[in-house]
Write an enzyme that holds these catalytic residues in place. Structure first.
Site, PDB file in Angstrom:
ATOM      1  N   TYR A  31      32.107  78.912 -57.417  1.00 34.68           N
ATOM      2  CA  TYR A  31      30.834  79.607 -57.554  1.00 34.68           C
ATOM      3  C   TYR A  31      29.926  79.052 -58.652  1.00 34.68           C
ATOM      4  O   TYR A  31      28.787  79.487 -58.781  1.00 34.68           O
ATOM      5  CB  TYR A  31      31.081  81.098 -57.807  1.00 34.68           C
ATOM      6  N   HIS A 112      24.271  82.187 -50.150  1.00 32.53           N
ATOM      7  CA  HIS A 112      25.666  82.110 -50.597  1.00 32.53           C
ATOM      8  C   HIS A 112      25.791  80.915 -51.520  1.00 32.53           C
ATOM      9  O   HIS A 112      25.290  79.831 -51.201  1.00 32.53           O
ATOM     10  CB  HIS A 112      26.625  81.949 -49.415  1.00 32.53           C
TER      11      HIS A 112
END
Length: 168
Positions: A31, A112
């Site tokens: 991430y 995302h």
């Protein structure tokens, strides 16, 4: 990062789902190292380049996200012109988010941080994508900035072109 139930008028409602409050600390190899606050600052700065204001929020609770989405259309609330959403893990499970997004009839861009199609197979499907005009994935925090840029272009178009009929 704004999180109160009462919102002020903003052009863009940027919503973030469960566990995104842990960005920068949770699996940074997937991430990235930017915190959600870092992303919020960058998003507000990029939106300002287009003359847009931002209400940037995060919740670990599906119902709270649904309430915020519904309020974006409610004539008694400040509303928004478009929604950028990173639903996190709710992408793959939440028909409630899908239904709320469709209800708003606002332009939606789904973001995302990771490329969901290069991950576990259960992540390859997103209910939210059915309500989105576009999906940006796999570009890390830059995906949010690209979403702001895309939304600015969408909002320039006449109202009739912005909303399209969707099937639920």
């Amino acid at each position: 990062m704004a999180k109160s139930a009462k919102r002020e008028t903003s052009d863009l409602l940027v919503l973030n789902g469960p566990n995104l409050n842990l960005l920068g600390r949770r699996e940074p190899e997937i991430y990235g190292r930017d915190s959600l606050d870092d992303i919020a600052i960058a998003v507000r700065a990029r939106a300002k380049d287009f003359g847009l204001s931002v209400d940037f929020r995060q919740s670990n609770h599906e119902g709270e996200l649904v309430t915020w989405i519904q309020a974006a259309r409610d004539p008694k609330s400040p509303g928004a012109k478009g929604i950028i959403i990173n639903p996190g893990g709710l992408s793959h499970t939440s028909v409630a988010l899908l239904d709320a997004l469709i209800f708003t009839e606002l332009p939606v861009i789904e973001v995302h941080l990771s490329n969901i199609f290069r991950r576990e197979s259960f992540r390859h499907h997103s209910f939210v994508s059915s309500a989105a005009q576009g999906v940006i994935c796999g570009l890390g925090a830059q995906g949010y900035l690209l979403a702001v840029e895309a939304m600015a272009e969408i909002l320039k178009k006449p109202a009739a072109a912005k909303s399209k009929k969707r099937r639920a």
